[in-house]
Motif scaffolding. Structure first.
Motif, mmCIF file in Angstrom:
data_model
loop_
_atom_site.group_PDB
_atom_site.id
_atom_site.type_symbol
_atom_site.label_atom_id
_atom_site.label_comp_id
_atom_site.label_asym_id
_atom_site.label_seq_id
_atom_site.Cartn_x
_atom_site.Cartn_y
_atom_site.Cartn_z
ATOM 1 N N LYS A 1 37.900 40.404 32.029
ATOM 2 C CA LYS A 1 36.765 40.669 32.930
ATOM 3 C C LYS A 1 36.214 39.346 33.488
ATOM 4 O O LYS A 1 35.908 39.241 34.686
ATOM 5 C CB LYS A 1 35.677 41.428 32.143
ATOM 6 C CG LYS A 1 34.609 41.989 33.024
ATOM 7 C CD LYS A 1 33.677 42.909 32.261
ATOM 8 C CE LYS A 1 32.525 43.307 33.187
ATOM 9 N NZ LYS A 1 31.454 43.994 32.510
ATOM 10 N N LEU A 2 36.111 38.351 32.622
ATOM 11 C CA LEU A 2 35.610 37.044 33.070
ATOM 12 C C LEU A 2 36.572 36.429 34.089
ATOM 13 O O LEU A 2 36.150 35.809 35.063
ATOM 14 C CB LEU A 2 35.450 36.098 31.868
ATOM 15 C CG LEU A 2 35.011 34.679 32.230
ATOM 16 C CD1 LEU A 2 33.577 34.653 32.753
ATOM 17 C CD2 LEU A 2 35.151 33.732 31.033
ATOM 18 N N TRP A 3 37.865 36.622 33.877
ATOM 19 C CA TRP A 3 38.866 36.094 34.811
ATOM 20 C C TRP A 3 38.640 36.703 36.203
ATOM 21 O O TRP A 3 38.584 35.988 37.205
ATOM 22 C CB TRP A 3 40.279 36.418 34.297
ATOM 23 C CG TRP A 3 41.368 35.837 35.152
ATOM 24 C CD1 TRP A 3 41.824 36.310 36.356
ATOM 25 C CD2 TRP A 3 42.109 34.640 34.891
ATOM 26 N NE1 TRP A 3 42.803 35.501 36.853
ATOM 27 C CE2 TRP A 3 42.999 34.463 35.970
ATOM 28 C CE3 TRP A 3 42.117 33.705 33.851
ATOM 29 C CZ2 TRP A 3 43.894 33.392 36.038
ATOM 30 C CZ3 TRP A 3 43.000 32.640 33.922
ATOM 31 C CH2 TRP A 3 43.872 32.489 35.008
ATOM 32 N N GLU A 4 38.512 38.037 36.258
ATOM 33 C CA GLU A 4 38.314 38.714 37.551
ATOM 34 C C GLU A 4 37.010 38.261 38.199
ATOM 35 O O GLU A 4 36.950 37.996 39.402
ATOM 36 C CB GLU A 4 38.291 40.247 37.376
ATOM 37 C CG GLU A 4 39.622 40.845 36.989
ATOM 38 C CD GLU A 4 40.780 40.377 37.865
ATOM 39 O OE1 GLU A 4 40.588 40.225 39.084
ATOM 40 O OE2 GLU A 4 41.878 40.134 37.314
ATOM 41 N N PHE A 5 35.964 38.165 37.388
ATOM 42 C CA PHE A 5 34.651 37.727 37.870
ATOM 43 C C PHE A 5 34.761 36.313 38.461
ATOM 44 O O PHE A 5 34.252 36.040 39.560
ATOM 45 C CB PHE A 5 33.685 37.732 36.672
ATOM 46 C CG PHE A 5 32.267 37.391 37.006
ATOM 47 C CD1 PHE A 5 31.443 38.290 37.690
ATOM 48 C CD2 PHE A 5 31.722 36.172 36.619
ATOM 49 C CE1 PHE A 5 30.121 37.972 37.971
ATOM 50 C CE2 PHE A 5 30.400 35.851 36.900
ATOM 51 C CZ PHE A 5 29.599 36.751 37.582
ATOM 52 N N SER A 6 35.465 35.436 37.754
ATOM 53 C CA SER A 6 35.603 34.048 38.198
ATOM 54 C C SER A 6 36.469 33.968 39.450
ATOM 55 O O SER A 6 36.205 33.157 40.353
ATOM 56 C CB SER A 6 36.221 33.191 37.087
ATOM 57 O OG SER A 6 35.483 33.337 35.893
ATOM 58 N N MET A 7 37.493 34.814 39.521
ATOM 59 C CA MET A 7 38.339 34.856 40.728
ATOM 60 C C MET A 7 37.492 35.232 41.934
ATOM 61 O O MET A 7 37.573 34.601 42.991
ATOM 62 C CB MET A 7 39.479 35.883 40.571
ATOM 63 C CG MET A 7 40.619 35.425 39.715
ATOM 64 S SD MET A 7 41.460 33.941 40.287
ATOM 65 C CE MET A 7 42.355 34.525 41.677
ATOM 66 N N ASN A 8 36.651 36.260 41.766
ATOM 67 C CA ASN A 8 35.809 36.712 42.886
ATOM 68 C C ASN A 8 34.882 35.602 43.351
ATOM 69 O O ASN A 8 34.661 35.435 44.553
ATOM 70 C CB ASN A 8 34.969 37.928 42.473
ATOM 71 C CG ASN A 8 35.829 39.164 42.402
ATOM 72 O OD1 ASN A 8 36.893 39.228 43.017
ATOM 73 N ND2 ASN A 8 35.398 40.149 41.625
ATOM 74 N N LEU A 9 34.338 34.836 42.412
ATOM 75 C CA LEU A 9 33.397 33.780 42.788
ATOM 76 C C LEU A 9 34.092 32.585 43.433
ATOM 77 O O LEU A 9 33.470 31.842 44.199
ATOM 78 C CB LEU A 9 32.623 33.295 41.556
ATOM 79 C CG LEU A 9 31.536 34.215 41.037
ATOM 80 C CD1 LEU A 9 30.987 33.690 39.720
ATOM 81 C CD2 LEU A 9 30.391 34.327 42.051
ATOM 82 N N THR A 10 35.342 32.358 43.085
ATOM 83 C CA THR A 10 36.016 31.149 43.589
ATOM 84 C C THR A 10 36.902 31.413 44.799
ATOM 85 O O THR A 10 37.334 30.465 45.451
ATOM 86 C CB THR A 10 36.890 30.504 42.478
ATOM 87 O OG1 THR A 10 37.728 31.507 41.915
ATOM 88 C CG2 THR A 10 36.040 29.882 41.398
ATOM 89 N N GLU A 11 37.160 32.680 45.088
ATOM 90 C CA GLU A 11 38.064 32.984 46.194
ATOM 91 C C GLU A 11 37.386 32.882 47.551
ATOM 92 O O GLU A 11 38.031 32.812 48.574
ATOM 93 C CB GLU A 11 38.651 34.395 46.032
ATOM 94 C CG GLU A 11 39.983 34.366 45.289
ATOM 95 C CD GLU A 11 40.500 35.743 44.967
ATOM 96 O OE1 GLU A 11 39.743 36.726 45.146
ATOM 97 O OE2 GLU A 11 41.641 35.832 44.511
ATOM 98 N N THR A 12 36.052 32.901 47.565
ATOM 99 C CA THR A 12 35.343 32.923 48.843
ATOM 100 C C THR A 12 35.413 31.579 49.567
ATOM 101 O O THR A 12 35.566 30.549 48.969
ATOM 102 C CB THR A 12 33.850 33.242 48.620
ATOM 103 O OG1 THR A 12 33.356 32.383 47.610
ATOM 104 C CG2 THR A 12 33.681 34.677 48.219
#
Ligand SMILES: NC(=O)c1ccc[n+]([C@@H]2O[C@H](COP(=O)([O-])OP(=O)(O)OC[C@H]3O[C@@H](n4cnc5c(N)ncnc54)[C@H](OP(=O)(O)O)[C@@H]3O)[C@@H](O)[C@H]2O)c1
Length: 314
Positions: A303-314
């Motif tokens: 879950k943290l991985w997905e959350f971090s991906m969302n924050l860094t992909e922008t």
């Protein structure tokens, strides 16, 4: 009790220094990035890796301080291979810029040491409007690692030497908000608690290595990822906490680890042959250590991985 220096299965103890745990290890031919190498554990880690012939790239936010640490290393180890590159982990743009420059340099990458870290008594937002401790200690390193993975995979494949990712966490990963990671409230000042915010960022460092390990195993990639607790050590980390800083630099220096002991676990995990193939573990005093139950939670790591991906992909 660390002061008694009882040795663990690795043969090392809390009293072992970074030079002792790496004695006789040949590191020439390896290239490592050490983030936050301007002071404390990072500076000592850079020095000890360089002592063993590792080409060290110091990734620092202050180039002047980085230059001074490099000079000091070269004064004592004239043939050391050390470079200094600019990296502000609290800025996603700076992380991307660093990674692009590193890729353009053509350097290989065997070892990535995600060491830099901050503590802050008050709530602050990063340039990207993300709570500063989470942004610096976890998210910056998360993005950095993702951007450098291709180089690490290529280096491991071509050199036939496994890559190693080392995340410097803390025993403070156990200090956690009642509800666990407050994914929907991370950037809210009203629910901020400096102890728990630091704990959360350090829990994230562990979960990051766990999920990296799961992914590497799935892909059959020759890279390991481990996390560790280096401390407690008398460093600049406590500079924003007057009372703690005062205690650490007076009484503390006689009862807690010094910096060369503080960098030992990092150097052990990064260089020691006993670590070959070991991944997804949490170390303290150069030995496998206990971590909190949240730090073993596989679903939370995903879950943290997905959350971090969302924050860094922008
Ligand atoms: N000391 C302890 O007792 C202890 C215990 C457990 C875990 N740790 C962990 O150990 C690691 C190293 O800490 P330390 O004790 O050696 O503290 P330190 O002496 O304060 O070193 C921290 C390093 O991180 C760098 N840094 C801070 N913010 C940065 C940013 N935005 N971008 C790039 N670099 C940044 C600092 O750079 P500047 O020089 O520019 O500020 C410094 O080089 C941290 O991850 C910390 O959480 C320390």
């Amino acid at each position: 009790m660390w002061i008694l220096g009882r040795k663990g299965p690795s043969g090392f103890s809390a009293r072992s220094t970074a030079e002792e745990v790496t004695k006789g290890i040949e590191g020439s031919g390896l290239t490592a990035i050490v983030t936050g190498a301007t002071s404390g554990i990072g500076a000592e880690t850079a020095r000890v890796l360089a002592l063993h012939g590792v080409h060290v790239v110091m990734a620092v936010r202050n180039l002047d301080s980085g230059g001074k640490v490099k000079e000091e290393i070269l004064k004592n180890i004239p043939n050391a291979k050390v470079d200094v590159m600019e990296l502000d982990l609290s800025s996603l743009a700076s992380v991307r810029k660093f990674a692009n420059e590193y890729k353009s340099s053509g350097l290989p990458l065997n070892i990535l040491i995600n060491n830099a870290g901050v503590m802050s008594p008050s709530f602050k937002l990063s340039q990207d409007k993300i709570e500063l401790l989470f942004a610096t200690n976890h998210l910056g390193h998360f993005l950095l690692t993702n951007h450098l993975l291709e180089i690490m995979k290529t280096t491991a494949f071509e050199s036939k030497i496994e890559g190693r990712i080392v995340n410097v966490s803390s025993m403070a990963h156990q200090f956690m908000y009642k509800e666990g990671i407050p994914f929907d409230k991370i950037n809210e000042e009203s629910s901020y608690n400096s102890k728990y915010a630091y704990g959360l960022s350090k829990l994230a460092n562990i979960l990051h290595t766990n999920e990296l390990t799961r992914r590497f195993n799935e892909e059959g990639v020759e890279i390991t990822a481990n996390s560790l607790n280096p401390g407690p050590i008398a460093t600049n980390l406590f500079r924003h906490y007057n009372i703690i800083d005062g205690l650490v630099s007076t009484v503390g220096k006689y009862v807690i680890k010094n910096v060369s002991q503080g960098a030992a676990t990092t150097c052990y995990v990064a260089l020691h042959p006993q670590m070959k193939g070991v991944s997804g573990n949490y170390f303290s005093d150069s030995n496998i250590s206990k971590r909190s139950s949240l730090a073993k939670d596989e679903e939370l790591a995903k879950k943290l991985w997905e959350f971090s991906m969302n924050l860094t992909e922008t």
